[in-house]
Scaffold this motif. Sequence first.
Motif, mmCIF file in Angstrom:
data_model
loop_
_atom_site.group_PDB
_atom_site.id
_atom_site.type_symbol
_atom_site.label_atom_id
_atom_site.label_comp_id
_atom_site.label_asym_id
_atom_site.label_seq_id
_atom_site.Cartn_x
_atom_site.Cartn_y
_atom_site.Cartn_z
ATOM 1 N N GLU A 1 13.048 15.734 -10.635
ATOM 2 C CA GLU A 1 12.345 14.813 -9.578
ATOM 3 C C GLU A 1 13.019 14.937 -8.387
ATOM 4 O O GLU A 1 14.243 15.040 -8.412
ATOM 5 N N TYR A 2 12.228 14.359 -7.166
ATOM 6 C CA TYR A 2 12.982 14.200 -6.153
ATOM 7 C C TYR A 2 12.780 12.505 -5.775
ATOM 8 O O TYR A 2 11.784 12.180 -6.007
ATOM 9 N N VAL A 3 13.972 12.115 -4.964
ATOM 10 C CA VAL A 3 13.934 10.635 -4.891
ATOM 11 C C VAL A 3 13.635 10.445 -3.308
ATOM 12 O O VAL A 3 14.696 11.104 -2.646
ATOM 13 N N ILE A 4 12.722 9.705 -2.758
ATOM 14 C CA ILE A 4 12.426 9.685 -1.420
ATOM 15 C C ILE A 4 12.664 8.325 -0.807
ATOM 16 O O ILE A 4 12.259 7.234 -1.656
ATOM 17 N N ASN A 5 13.355 8.212 0.272
ATOM 18 C CA ASN A 5 13.607 6.802 0.912
ATOM 19 C C ASN A 5 13.401 7.025 2.237
ATOM 20 O O ASN A 5 14.072 7.810 2.868
ATOM 21 N N GLY A 6 12.773 5.840 2.882
ATOM 22 C CA GLY A 6 12.743 6.154 4.384
ATOM 23 C C GLY A 6 11.619 5.101 4.590
ATOM 24 O O GLY A 6 10.958 4.345 4.116
ATOM 25 N N ARG A 7 11.213 5.183 5.928
ATOM 26 C CA ARG A 7 10.407 4.277 6.550
ATOM 27 C C ARG A 7 9.396 4.972 7.460
ATOM 28 O O ARG A 7 10.111 5.763 8.447
ATOM 29 N N LYS A 8 7.927 5.081 7.345
ATOM 30 C CA LYS A 8 7.350 5.941 8.436
ATOM 31 C C LYS A 8 6.377 4.977 9.156
ATOM 32 O O LYS A 8 5.939 3.652 8.574
ATOM 33 N N TRP A 9 5.820 5.298 10.035
ATOM 34 C CA TRP A 9 4.766 4.650 10.957
ATOM 35 C C TRP A 9 3.661 5.671 11.587
ATOM 36 O O TRP A 9 4.082 6.811 11.785
ATOM 37 N N TRP A 10 2.948 5.184 12.222
ATOM 38 C CA TRP A 10 1.861 5.784 12.579
ATOM 39 C C TRP A 10 1.137 6.951 11.540
ATOM 40 O O TRP A 10 0.881 8.241 11.873
ATOM 41 N N SER A 11 1.096 6.516 10.536
ATOM 42 C CA SER A 11 0.549 7.477 9.368
ATOM 43 C C SER A 11 -0.863 7.392 9.466
ATOM 44 O O SER A 11 -1.584 6.505 8.632
ATOM 45 N N SER A 12 -1.541 8.089 10.135
ATOM 46 C CA SER A 12 -3.024 7.884 10.370
ATOM 47 C C SER A 12 -3.886 8.349 9.135
ATOM 48 O O SER A 12 -3.591 9.109 8.466
#
Length: 404
Positions: free
Chosen positions: A159-170
């Motif tokens: 698996e891949y483990v993803i951590n982060g914060r996004k914005w403007w995800s249209s």
Amino acid sequence: MNFEYTEKSKALQAKLDKFMQEHIFPLEKEHAEFVEKNLWKHFPKLEMLKELARAEGLWNLFLPKSYGDLSPGLSNLEYAPLAELMGRVTWASEVFNCSAPDTGNMEVLSKYGTPEQQKQWLEPLQAGKIRSAFLMTEPQVASSDATNIETSIVRDGDEYVINGRKWWSSGAMNPSTKVYIVMGKTDPTAQRHVQQSMILVPAGTPGVTVVRPLSVFGNYDSPEGHAEIELKDVRVPVSNMLVGEGSGFAIAQGRLGPGRIHHCMRLIGAAQRALDLMCKRVAMRTTFGKTVSKYSSIRQDIAKSRCEVQQARLLTLSAADKIDRFGIKEAKDLIAMIKIVVPTMTCNVVDRAIQAHGGMGVCQDTPLAGFWVYGRTVRIADGPDEVHMYQLGRNTVRQATTEV
Ligand SMILES: Cc1cc2nc3c(=O)[nH]c(=O)nc-3n(C[C@H](O)[C@H](O)[C@H](O)COP(=O)(O)OP(=O)(O)OC[C@H]3O[C@@H](n4cnc5c(N)ncnc54)[C@H](O)[C@@H]3O)c2cc1C
């Protein structure tokens, strides 16, 4: 360069125009009233319109013929006037399955997806059954430089483990959006342009939280919306990686080119319609004993607008032609040029049309306010004006100083 449209494109233009006249323009008011009152709900007639468009063969027209069997067989040059016609109504492109961000995401999956990824995500996207989002921009870093992206994608067994914060995800607020293409870093110590990767994350995977919708000049762009999203210990199988670790930056370059030209094609349609509406309005109003269309200042505004729309149209066709003949990479300067020129042109033309409409121009009785917002936001989305000018300026100096 020969910009005479092919017979195939002309036949589709006539068919698409008829479709718009019969099925889209008459529903504009109803659509506007519905979305205003029903946040995050689909316009009930949308599915019926999609079925009709598909039955008429007005479907997925954006995917260029270089994609072989996946494409309906048009070149970018043939598609440009069709996208322009769709752009006359801000929500129309979805009816033809030609709307952002799905078009860019479908191109990515067509070009880079494995057969399994294509079966799971590209097929339902091409059928218009689901929608998608592209998660690159992050609130805490200046994301117009994509090398700043901080979201981490770390391998852990299968698996891949993803951590982060996004914005403007249209599109991420849309109940039909089932998959995200997420950009993050798999190796922050690698060379600058190979640290990034792109990975498929199904919406609703544990650890994905849609934090809030962002408004655009006070409007939520429902039902698509633009979301802020938290990714906390999100696990997906390694088979969700696109191409391989380190390919994210290259995929982003390939994805954003077509996305930019599609926005420009649609914006030209919006600007042309604004000009048409302006001409009609000033021909039917009288002030101080004179029809408004007879004032010199108004005629100058109309003439300037006509020149600017046609200049932008020809520049966009030239970018489309270059992509068709030489590919996205070779067309990068022209794509930068249209991204610099077209959104600002749209804002200027629409602004004149708003002024000529008086109070009516800023309210819900015309599509003008929506057109202006579209033009204004594209001056930022897919790379702000300054970044395109910075790169185009650099390339121009380089070309001038290396040529003999
Ligand atoms: C309506 C809308 C929809 C969007 N949709 C998506 C989406 O679906 N997915 C996604 O990932 N992102 C999306 N975005 C985000 C968009 O791509 C970013 O906002 C944009 O790339 C700029 O990044 P930033 O906001 O971090 O601004 P920053 O990088 O902080 O830049 C701010 C400003 O700094 C200036 N600047 C930056 N670089 C230079 C330079 N080289 N020279 C001079 N000035 C410079 C410019 O004025 C720029 O506007 C969307 C944005 C909007 C408004």
